[in-house]
Design an enzyme around this catalytic site. Structure first.
Site, PDB file in Angstrom:
ATOM      1  N   HIS A 200       0.458  -0.955  -0.015  1.00 14.25           N
ATOM      2  CA  HIS A 200      -0.207  -0.193   0.098  1.00 14.25           C
ATOM      3  C   HIS A 200       0.954   1.472   0.093  1.00 14.25           C
ATOM      4  O   HIS A 200       0.488   2.592   0.254  1.00 14.25           O
ATOM      5  CB  HIS A 200      -0.506   0.213   1.278  1.00 14.25           C
ATOM      6  CG  HIS A 200      -2.427  -0.577   1.050  1.00 14.25           C
ATOM      7  ND1 HIS A 200      -3.003  -1.629   2.217  1.00 14.25           N
ATOM      8  CD2 HIS A 200      -2.661  -1.257   0.281  1.00 14.25           C
ATOM      9  CE1 HIS A 200      -3.799  -1.476   1.903  1.00 14.25           C
ATOM     10  NE2 HIS A 200      -3.668  -2.183   0.727  1.00 14.25           N
TER      11      HIS A 200
ATOM     12  N   THR B 224      -5.146  -7.857  10.955  1.00 13.62           N
ATOM     13  CA  THR B 224      -5.176  -6.891   9.527  1.00 13.62           C
ATOM     14  C   THR B 224      -6.911  -7.394  10.324  1.00 13.62           C
ATOM     15  O   THR B 224      -6.958  -8.383  10.316  1.00 13.62           O
ATOM     16  CB  THR B 224      -5.004  -7.751   8.324  1.00 13.62           C
ATOM     17  OG1 THR B 224      -5.601  -7.001   7.567  1.00 13.62           O
ATOM     18  CG2 THR B 224      -4.956  -8.428   8.281  1.00 13.62           C
TER      19      THR B 224
END
Ligand code: APR
Length: 233
Positions: free
Chosen positions: A109, A176
């Site tokens: 990301h 996550t």
């Protein structure tokens, strides 16, 4: 762990939470200060570049006041000592895995300590504030932006990730929520390949049902224990 040779590890904001880096969707999460569509989309950048650049400047500056925690350090130890293939894929944009010593690492990301030129595509290491209209050191265009993969943009190094998943004997997801694809789908890819799957997370995630094993607790406790298991003779 006789039959485990190739490992793929995915980390999210939860691995950095004990370092004091805000997660996205928990209480006090980063997004609670801002709506995603106001700071993490190409449209937001076009609409209000000052707000978007300032949001990431603030998060970049905060890195100076945080340090890797026991989970980052344990993953770096595994990186150094694991004899087989190992790839640590992080969704995080902080530099804590690097500072702990991980090298077989990629940021899908993007990274706070990097700037991306919207004109020529060059990524440049970047430590300080990044005002809009900053000139690219490569092409000279005033088009440097935070090197963050915004919603709707393609994550980095997907081919490398998919190749690693295709060879993985073990896929481990740490910290996550399993809320954002394509990362949230990695466990299914690994399972289809017949890999073992393990989740280390504070709370059940949206993907917990896909994991053969889920351990709930803080990463700072679960990750060192798991690494000990992996490195035990
Ligand atoms: N130890 C382990 N897990 C933790 C801890 C901790 N100390 N603290 C929080 N968690 C877990 C939470 O239970 C949650 O499942 O970490 C997860 C954090 O979830 P999110 O805040 O959604 O962060 P993440 O999953 O990394 O978000 C994925 O979404 O916003 C986008 O691009 C952004 O990379 C981010 C992506």
């Amino acid at each position: 762990m006789a039959d485990i040779h190739n490992i793929v590890i995915l980390t999210g904001a939860g691995v950095s939470a004990e370092s004091g880096v805000a997660t996205f969707r928990g209480p006090g999460g980063v997004w609670e200060g801002h709506r995603v569509e106001d700071v993490c989309t190409p449209q937001a950048l076009a609409r209000d570049p000052e707000l978007v650049h300032r949001f990431y400047d603030e998060r970049r500056a905060k890195l100076a006041s945080v340090a890797p925690n026991a989970a980052h350090r344990a993953l770096a130890r595994l990186d150094a000592q694991w004899p087989g293939e190992l790839l640590l894929v992080t969704q995080n944009v902080d530099d804590l895995h690097e500072r702990a010593g991980s090298t077989r690492l990629l940021h899908m990301h993007g990274e706070l300590k990097s700037a991306l030129c919207a004109a020529c595509g060059i990524r440049t290491a970047w430590e300080e504030a990044l005002p809009p209209q900053t000139e690219c050191p490569n092409c000279g265009t005033p088009a440097l932006r935070p090197d963050i993969v915004f919603f709707g943009e393609m994550p980095y190094e997907m081919e490398r990730i998919e190749a690693a998943l295709a060879e993985a004997d073990l896929f481990v997801s740490i910290g996550t929520s399993g809320a954002v694809y394509p990362a949230a789908g990695f466990v299914q890819t690994a399972r289809h390949r017949g890999a073992a799957t393990l989740e280390l997370n504070l709370d059940p995630s949206e993907g917990s049902l896909w994991f053969a094993e889920s351990r709930m607790g803080p990463a700072g406790v679960l990750v060192p224990t798991w690494v000990e298991e992996m490195l035990a003779p």
